[in-house]
Design a protein around this motif. Structure first.
Motif, PDB file in Angstrom:
ATOM      1  N   UNK A 147       7.390   8.404  -5.831  1.00 29.76           N
ATOM      2  CA  UNK A 147       6.208   9.151  -5.408  1.00 29.76           C
ATOM      3  C   UNK A 147       6.420   9.662  -3.994  1.00 29.76           C
ATOM      4  N   UNK A 148       6.175  10.954  -3.814  1.00 29.65           N
ATOM      5  CA  UNK A 148       6.232  11.531  -2.471  1.00 29.65           C
ATOM      6  C   UNK A 148       5.084  12.522  -2.294  1.00 29.65           C
ATOM      7  N   UNK A 149       3.933  12.175  -2.868  1.00 29.15           N
ATOM      8  CA  UNK A 149       2.767  13.066  -2.831  1.00 29.15           C
ATOM      9  C   UNK A 149       2.121  13.126  -1.453  1.00 29.15           C
ATOM     10  N   UNK A 150       2.013  11.974  -0.807  1.00 33.21           N
ATOM     11  CA  UNK A 150       1.296  11.885   0.458  1.00 33.21           C
ATOM     12  C   UNK A 150       2.257  11.963   1.653  1.00 33.21           C
ATOM     13  N   UNK A 151       1.691  12.130   2.836  1.00 37.89           N
ATOM     14  CA  UNK A 151       2.508  12.175   4.058  1.00 37.89           C
ATOM     15  C   UNK A 151       2.800  10.781   4.594  1.00 37.89           C
ATOM     16  N   UNK A 152       2.063   9.769   4.094  1.00 34.50           N
ATOM     17  CA  UNK A 152       2.275   8.414   4.603  1.00 34.50           C
ATOM     18  C   UNK A 152       2.918   7.529   3.550  1.00 34.50           C
ATOM     19  N   UNK A 153       3.761   6.618   4.026  1.00 36.76           N
ATOM     20  CA  UNK A 153       4.461   5.701   3.133  1.00 36.76           C
ATOM     21  C   UNK A 153       3.480   4.754   2.451  1.00 36.76           C
ATOM     22  N   UNK A 154       2.484   4.306   3.172  1.00 38.56           N
ATOM     23  CA  UNK A 154       1.492   3.370   2.640  1.00 38.56           C
ATOM     24  C   UNK A 154       0.709   3.989   1.477  1.00 38.56           C
ATOM     25  N   UNK A 155       0.314   5.230   1.662  1.00 42.19           N
ATOM     26  CA  UNK A 155      -0.439   5.936   0.612  1.00 42.19           C
ATOM     27  C   UNK A 155       0.443   6.160  -0.618  1.00 42.19           C
ATOM     28  N   UNK A 156       1.709   6.548  -0.391  1.00 44.38           N
ATOM     29  CA  UNK A 156       2.640   6.749  -1.507  1.00 44.38           C
ATOM     30  C   UNK A 156       2.883   5.443  -2.260  1.00 44.38           C
ATOM     31  N   UNK A 157       2.946   4.367  -1.527  1.00 47.42           N
ATOM     32  CA  UNK A 157       3.149   3.037  -2.143  1.00 47.42           C
ATOM     33  C   UNK A 157       1.964   2.683  -3.048  1.00 47.42           C
TER      34      UNK A 157
END
Length: 132
Positions: free
Chosen positions: A68-78
């Motif tokens: 997943x690489x939808x968001x700009x933040x790693x936490x959100x993608x996780x």
């Protein structure tokens, strides 16, 4: 709906594509991996069902992985990755109800035959018949 998030492993990498400096220096893309056969949350039957239904997504080592690489933040993608993998696994555990075969009713059969006769008559009337 089972929560097997403790068995998941994560790997981060740089997201691909456009995005400027943030993409070039920050590892925001998250790959979540889960070894189906090593799971303790599911029975052998359930593991077999998951392996069968998701065979196109599981690699030769028996690992189901989603990136997943939808968001700009790693936490959100996780968070998104965990949601997606749990949704995918839980959907694969649903067994479809068997289809019960039914016969068409007499009225339906009669209507179908009547429609066929009318169409046949219409086409028959279109035929060119020279006067004898």
């Amino acid at each position: 709906m089972k929560d097997f998030s403790t068995e998941l492993t994560f790997k981060t990498s740089r997201s691909s594509g456009a995005g400027g400096q943030n993409v070039n220096k920050v590892e925001t893309s998250v790959t979540v991996m889960w070894k189906v056969s090593a799971s303790e949350f599911f029975s052998e039957e359930e593991k077999e069902l998951i392996s069968q239904k998701l065979k196109n997504r599981i690699n030769l080592d028996g690992i189901l992985q989603i990136t997943v690489s939808d968001s700009r933040t790693q936490l959100q993608n996780r968070k998104i990755a965990v949601e997606r993998i749990t949704e995918l696994v839980n959907k694969s555990l649903i067994k479809p109800k068997p289809r019960k075969s039914t016969k068409p009713s007499k009225a339906q059969i009669e209507k179908r035959l009547d429609t066929k006769k009318k169409l046949s008559a219409k086409k028959d009337n279109r035929r060119f018949r020279p006067d004898l």
